[in-house]
Design an enzyme around this catalytic site. Structure first.
Site, PDB file in Angstrom:
ATOM      1  NE  ARG A   1      57.974  43.358  78.902  1.00 58.18           N
ATOM      2  CZ  ARG A   1      56.641  43.490  78.897  1.00 58.18           C
ATOM      3  NH1 ARG A   1      56.099  44.527  79.459  1.00 58.18           N
ATOM      4  NH2 ARG A   1      55.855  42.563  78.349  1.00 58.18           N
ATOM      5  CB  THR A   2      62.886  42.015  73.962  1.00 65.47           C
ATOM      6  OG1 THR A   2      62.633  41.458  75.252  1.00 65.47           O
ATOM      7  CG2 THR A   2      64.310  41.712  73.549  1.00 65.47           C
TER       8      THR A   2
ATOM      9  CE  LYS B   1      57.018  35.150  48.321  1.00 67.92           C
ATOM     10  NZ  LYS B   1      58.021  36.071  47.745  1.00 67.92           N
TER      11      LYS B   1
ATOM     12  NE  ARG C   1      61.656  37.435  72.753  1.00 65.68           N
ATOM     13  CZ  ARG C   1      61.059  38.077  73.751  1.00 65.68           C
ATOM     14  NH1 ARG C   1      59.737  38.188  73.764  1.00 65.68           N
ATOM     15  NH2 ARG C   1      61.758  38.618  74.715  1.00 65.68           N
TER      16      ARG C   1
ATOM     17  CG  HIS D   1      65.487  37.274  77.641  1.00 67.24           C
ATOM     18  ND1 HIS D   1      66.045  38.234  76.817  1.00 67.24           N
ATOM     19  CD2 HIS D   1      64.186  37.635  77.800  1.00 67.24           C
ATOM     20  CE1 HIS D   1      65.114  39.127  76.505  1.00 67.24           C
ATOM     21  NE2 HIS D   1      63.987  38.780  77.082  1.00 67.24           N
TER      22      HIS D   1
END
Ligand code: CP
Length: 299
Positions: free
Chosen positions: A47-48, A75, A96, A124
């Site tokens: 969703r986000t 790396k 996120r 959130h």
């Protein structure tokens, strides 16, 4: 310029974003941005991530989707260096990350606006704006509503942000969680002191006086002991029988995903509004981007 925590917004600013979301949903805002949004997701999301990308496209923007797995992080490049580089490619970044505080770290490291798409069990904020928008849209108001919050209140970042915002808007909150997954008492104390919030705690799955029932899943990925998470998950489910004596106009919400916290037959119950809530992610996130970019331009 950033949206890291719901505490970054006061009530007036939230109302402004909700009004703007309303206009976005109605197609009244025709503003287009020649800008690029970058989504940087270090944890899974449907969703986000996708609703931010859809929101950017609807605002005439383009988006870059950063993939940690195929990036130079592999790396050994640092997170901060990565963010600094991407800030030269995009105008607004959505991040996120499983570690609490990472979005704040990114926001402090660069000049471009950073939006927290969820940091560990902490915050959130954009989900909370969607939740408030859905409550206002379905119930016509937020203040004085009886809102029951059910589920893993200890680990769910959605709940940390939502409790704060509901208290700010004067909702009456009831907390119901499996034993050991209670909301942090520090947050309860904070909102009681700041907003004179009315917060009750109970253990039984009865929602007779609730106007809104908000269910979140057991956050298995945040448990130290996976067997404990599995045990609680298997016992915890909202079923149709729990809705028998509830108000006719009860609204059931969830940030989703739902795994087995909400019995499938509830999807067909007209009290269940969680798919509608997920769809509001696009206009609300359009409003958030517009609000942050607009504020940046005005400043
Ligand atoms: N509600 C929510 O944050 O969903 P995703 O994890 O799919 O983004």
């Amino acid at each position: 310029m950033n949206l890291i925590s719901i505490r970054d917004l006061d009530k007036k600013e939230i109302e402004k974003i909700l009004d703007l979301s309303e206009e976005m949903a109605a197609g009244k805002i025709k503003r287009k941005y020649d800008k690029i949004l970058a989504t940087l997701f270090f944890e899974p999301s449907t969703r986000t991530r996708l609703s931010f990308q859809a929101a950017a496209l609807r605002l005439g923007m383009s988006y870059l989707d950063f993939s940690p797995e195929t990036s130079s992080l592999k790396k050994g490049e640092t997170f901060t260096d990565t963010i600094k580089v991407i800030s030269g490619y995009a105008d607004v970044l959505v991040i996120r990350h499983p570690k609490e505080g990472t979005a704040r770290l990114a926001g402090d490291a660069i000049e471009k606006p950073v939006i927290n798409g969820g940091d560990g069990g902490n915050q959130h904020p954009t989900q909370t704006l969607i939740d408030l928008f859905t409550i206002r849209k379905t119930k016509g108001k937020i203040s004085n509503l009886n809102v029951s919050l059910l589920g893993d209140l200890k680990h769910a970042r959605t709940m940390q942000s939502l409790v704060y915002a509901l208290a700010m808007f004067g909702a009456k909150i009831t907390l119901i969680s499996p034993k050991g997954l209670e909301l942090d008492p520090t947050l309860i104390k904070e909102v009681e002191e700041k907003f004179d919030a009315k917060i009750k705690t109970k253990s039984e799955l009865s929602f007779n006086d609730a106007d809104v029932l908000y269910v979140c899943r057991i956050q298995e990925e945040r448990f130290a002991d996976p067997y404990e998470a599995k045990r609680i998950k298997e016992q915890f489910m909202l079923k149709s029988e729990h809705l028998k004596n509830t108000k006719k106009d009860l609204v059931i919400l969830s940030p989703l995903p739902k795994i087995n916290e909400i019995s499938h037959e509830i999807d067909a119950n007209n009290k269940a509004k969680y798919f509608e809530q997920a769809h509001y992610g696009v206009p609300v996130r359009m409003a958030i981007i517009d609000y942050l970019l607009g504020r940046q331009t005005r400043n």
